[in-house]
Design a protein around this motif. Sequence first.
Motif, PDB file in Angstrom:
ATOM      1  N   GLY A  34       0.814  -1.211   0.000  1.00 50.98           N
ATOM      2  CA  GLY A  34       0.000   0.000   0.000  1.00 50.98           C
ATOM      3  C   GLY A  34       0.849   1.263   0.000  1.00 50.98           C
ATOM      4  N   LEU A  35       1.908   1.277   0.799  1.00 49.53           N
ATOM      5  CA  LEU A  35       2.777   2.457   0.882  1.00 49.53           C
ATOM      6  C   LEU A  35       3.549   2.689  -0.416  1.00 49.53           C
ATOM      7  CD1 LEU A  35       4.128   1.993   4.515  1.00 49.53           C
ATOM      8  CD2 LEU A  35       2.635   3.844   3.728  1.00 49.53           C
ATOM      9  N   ILE A  36       3.915   1.606  -1.105  1.00 51.48           N
ATOM     10  CA  ILE A  36       4.573   1.756  -2.406  1.00 51.48           C
ATOM     11  C   ILE A  36       3.575   2.280  -3.436  1.00 51.48           C
ATOM     12  CG2 ILE A  36       5.659   0.507  -4.328  1.00 51.48           C
ATOM     13  CD1 ILE A  36       6.973  -1.312  -2.201  1.00 51.48           C
ATOM     14  N   ASN A  37       2.353   1.724  -3.440  1.00 50.78           N
ATOM     15  CA  ASN A  37       1.313   2.184  -4.381  1.00 50.78           C
ATOM     16  C   ASN A  37       0.972   3.655  -4.159  1.00 50.78           C
ATOM     17  OD1 ASN A  37       1.139  -0.311  -5.604  1.00 50.78           O
ATOM     18  ND2 ASN A  37      -0.629  -0.997  -4.400  1.00 50.78           N
ATOM     19  N   ASP A  38       0.998   4.078  -2.896  1.00 51.12           N
ATOM     20  CA  ASP A  38       0.681   5.477  -2.564  1.00 51.12           C
ATOM     21  C   ASP A  38       1.894   6.399  -2.712  1.00 51.12           C
ATOM     22  OD1 ASP A  38      -1.877   4.658  -1.969  1.00 51.12           O
ATOM     23  OD2 ASP A  38      -1.551   4.567   0.205  1.00 51.12           O
ATOM     24  N   LYS A  39       3.009   5.831  -3.159  1.00 44.04           N
ATOM     25  CA  LYS A  39       4.246   6.582  -3.372  1.00 44.04           C
ATOM     26  C   LYS A  39       4.783   7.225  -2.079  1.00 44.04           C
ATOM     27  CE  LYS A  39       3.896   7.342  -8.320  1.00 44.04           C
ATOM     28  NZ  LYS A  39       3.027   6.184  -8.526  1.00 44.04           N
ATOM     29  N   VAL A  40       4.500   6.576  -0.946  1.00 43.88           N
ATOM     30  CA  VAL A  40       5.108   6.976   0.322  1.00 43.88           C
ATOM     31  C   VAL A  40       6.500   6.355   0.425  1.00 43.88           C
ATOM     32  CG1 VAL A  40       4.912   6.884   2.844  1.00 43.88           C
ATOM     33  CG2 VAL A  40       2.868   7.255   1.442  1.00 43.88           C
ATOM     34  N   ILE A  41       6.594   5.086   0.042  1.00 38.42           N
ATOM     35  CA  ILE A  41       7.900   4.419  -0.091  1.00 38.42           C
ATOM     36  C   ILE A  41       8.314   4.556  -1.553  1.00 38.42           C
ATOM     37  CG2 ILE A  41       9.151   2.237   0.031  1.00 38.42           C
ATOM     38  CD1 ILE A  41       7.234   1.335   2.206  1.00 38.42           C
ATOM     39  N   THR A  42       9.478   5.161  -1.804  1.00 38.39           N
ATOM     40  CA  THR A  42       9.918   5.425  -3.182  1.00 38.39           C
ATOM     41  C   THR A  42      11.405   5.096  -3.357  1.00 38.39           C
ATOM     42  OG1 THR A  42      10.464   7.725  -2.615  1.00 38.39           O
ATOM     43  CG2 THR A  42       8.243   7.309  -3.488  1.00 38.39           C
ATOM     44  N   ASP A  43      11.819   5.057  -4.608  1.00 34.65           N
ATOM     45  CA  ASP A  43      13.231   4.990  -5.010  1.00 34.65           C
ATOM     46  C   ASP A  43      14.005   3.886  -4.275  1.00 34.65           C
ATOM     47  OD1 ASP A  43      12.651   7.193  -6.630  1.00 34.65           O
ATOM     48  OD2 ASP A  43      13.131   8.600  -5.029  1.00 34.65           O
ATOM     49  N   GLY A  44      15.152   4.266  -3.685  1.00 36.54           N
ATOM     50  CA  GLY A  44      16.017   3.267  -3.070  1.00 36.54           C
ATOM     51  C   GLY A  44      15.396   2.568  -1.880  1.00 36.54           C
ATOM     52  N   MET A  45      14.437   3.239  -1.207  1.00 38.46           N
ATOM     53  CA  MET A  45      13.801   2.605  -0.054  1.00 38.46           C
ATOM     54  C   MET A  45      12.947   1.409  -0.487  1.00 38.46           C
ATOM     55  SD  MET A  45      13.490   2.271   3.118  1.00 38.46           S
ATOM     56  CE  MET A  45      14.192   3.688   3.925  1.00 38.46           C
ATOM     57  N   ILE A  46      12.414   1.448  -1.709  1.00 38.90           N
ATOM     58  CA  ILE A  46      11.654   0.299  -2.217  1.00 38.90           C
ATOM     59  C   ILE A  46      12.550  -0.937  -2.246  1.00 38.90           C
ATOM     60  CG2 ILE A  46      10.486  -0.678  -4.241  1.00 38.90           C
ATOM     61  CD1 ILE A  46       9.481   2.110  -4.920  1.00 38.90           C
ATOM     62  N   VAL A  47      13.779  -0.759  -2.705  1.00 35.36           N
ATOM     63  CA  VAL A  47      14.738  -1.876  -2.783  1.00 35.36           C
ATOM     64  C   VAL A  47      15.033  -2.411  -1.383  1.00 35.36           C
ATOM     65  CG1 VAL A  47      17.052  -2.559  -3.504  1.00 35.36           C
ATOM     66  CG2 VAL A  47      15.742  -0.950  -4.899  1.00 35.36           C
ATOM     67  N   LYS A  48      15.296  -1.504  -0.432  1.00 37.00           N
ATOM     68  CA  LYS A  48      15.618  -1.921   0.945  1.00 37.00           C
ATOM     69  C   LYS A  48      14.452  -2.685   1.581  1.00 37.00           C
ATOM     70  CE  LYS A  48      18.579   2.065   2.097  1.00 37.00           C
ATOM     71  NZ  LYS A  48      19.886   1.504   1.791  1.00 37.00           N
ATOM     72  N   VAL A  49      13.246  -2.121   1.420  1.00 35.11           N
ATOM     73  CA  VAL A  49      12.072  -2.716   2.053  1.00 35.11           C
ATOM     74  C   VAL A  49      11.749  -4.077   1.430  1.00 35.11           C
ATOM     75  CG1 VAL A  49       9.581  -2.462   2.322  1.00 35.11           C
ATOM     76  CG2 VAL A  49      11.080  -0.553   2.842  1.00 35.11           C
ATOM     77  N   ASN A  50      11.842  -4.159   0.113  1.00 37.07           N
ATOM     78  CA  ASN A  50      11.566  -5.448  -0.538  1.00 37.07           C
ATOM     79  C   ASN A  50      12.601  -6.501  -0.172  1.00 37.07           C
ATOM     80  OD1 ASN A  50       9.135  -4.890  -1.827  1.00 37.07           O
ATOM     81  ND2 ASN A  50      10.132  -4.026  -3.640  1.00 37.07           N
ATOM     82  N   ALA A  51      13.854  -6.092  -0.009  1.00 38.49           N
ATOM     83  CA  ALA A  51      14.893  -7.042   0.421  1.00 38.49           C
ATOM     84  C   ALA A  51      14.586  -7.559   1.824  1.00 38.49           C
ATOM     85  CB  ALA A  51      16.266  -6.368   0.393  1.00 38.49           C
ATOM     86  N   ALA A  52      14.171  -6.651   2.715  1.00 35.88           N
ATOM     87  CA  ALA A  52      13.827  -7.065   4.082  1.00 35.88           C
ATOM     88  C   ALA A  52      12.578  -7.944   4.095  1.00 35.88           C
ATOM     89  CB  ALA A  52      13.617  -5.828   4.965  1.00 35.88           C
ATOM     90  N   LEU A  53      11.606  -7.617   3.237  1.00 41.13           N
ATOM     91  CA  LEU A  53      10.383  -8.418   3.163  1.00 41.13           C
ATOM     92  C   LEU A  53      10.680  -9.820   2.631  1.00 41.13           C
ATOM     93  CD1 LEU A  53       7.312  -8.637   3.461  1.00 41.13           C
ATOM     94  CD2 LEU A  53       7.088  -7.610   1.182  1.00 41.13           C
ATOM     95  N   ASP A  54      11.520  -9.896   1.591  1.00 38.46           N
ATOM     96  CA  ASP A  54      11.919 -11.214   1.072  1.00 38.46           C
ATOM     97  C   ASP A  54      12.601 -12.030   2.167  1.00 38.46           C
ATOM     98  OD1 ASP A  54      10.922 -10.612  -1.420  1.00 38.46           O
ATOM     99  OD2 ASP A  54      12.862 -10.087  -2.300  1.00 38.46           O
TER     100      ASP A  54
END
Length: 257
Positions: A202-222
Amino acid sequence: MNPLVLKLGGVLLDTPAAMENLFTALADYQRNFARPLVIVHGGGCVVDDLMRRLDLPVRKKNGLRVTPEDQIDIIVAALAGIANKTLVSQAVKFNLNPVGLCLADGNLTKAAQFDPELGHVATVVARSPALLDNLLGEAFLPIISSIAADESGRLMNVNADQAATAIASLINGDLVMLSDVDGVLDENKQLLSKLNGAQIKGLINDKVITDGMIVKVNAALDAAKILNRGVDIANWKYPQKLTALLAGEIIGTRIYP
């Protein structure tokens, strides 16, 4: 108590004061707690610096470093050499009993090429915990670079987040990804202490999480999905908070599956 795996971002290696703070906190923690620690690191800034000094181009595809045959030895030198031994030398300074390793040592992991277009880039899976079990049992601090070797003996570069996840799964460890960000911020720039996969989407879709933070968050989620437990994103900049983090407190954002 489960071992704690710390993944260190490359920028830390370029910041002597932060490295000093981190190892001060680690030394303090080791004096007061019996929990085993393992460090896994990359070192993109060290690689980039060495490539610049050698006047070689840096190419990336989808955020991953393209590693051709004629550059893998340079990347190994930067990560398993300069970066690893810089961290080992800091750990020696603080009497932390370090051992510098790579992902290939002691059959820790099994590596397979990720994408032929990326060259010597691999993904790894956990293989044998025997070496780490022995080292941790004798109170050593393993410091592991994200360099691996595949089944045919080719040296391979591995994404450090993925390497840390494999090591954490190998020893049933808790994983903390340390970098130069405090964690995930909401739309009002307030720190979010906990997030799950649905909230992240939801935060990525709402563009609250953007750019390099998307990579960090997805790595942690994986990593959280693979380990089936929370994975922390936290900042290495604040020495006063690091000891609390090492003791299990949330100082950044804990990502759940």
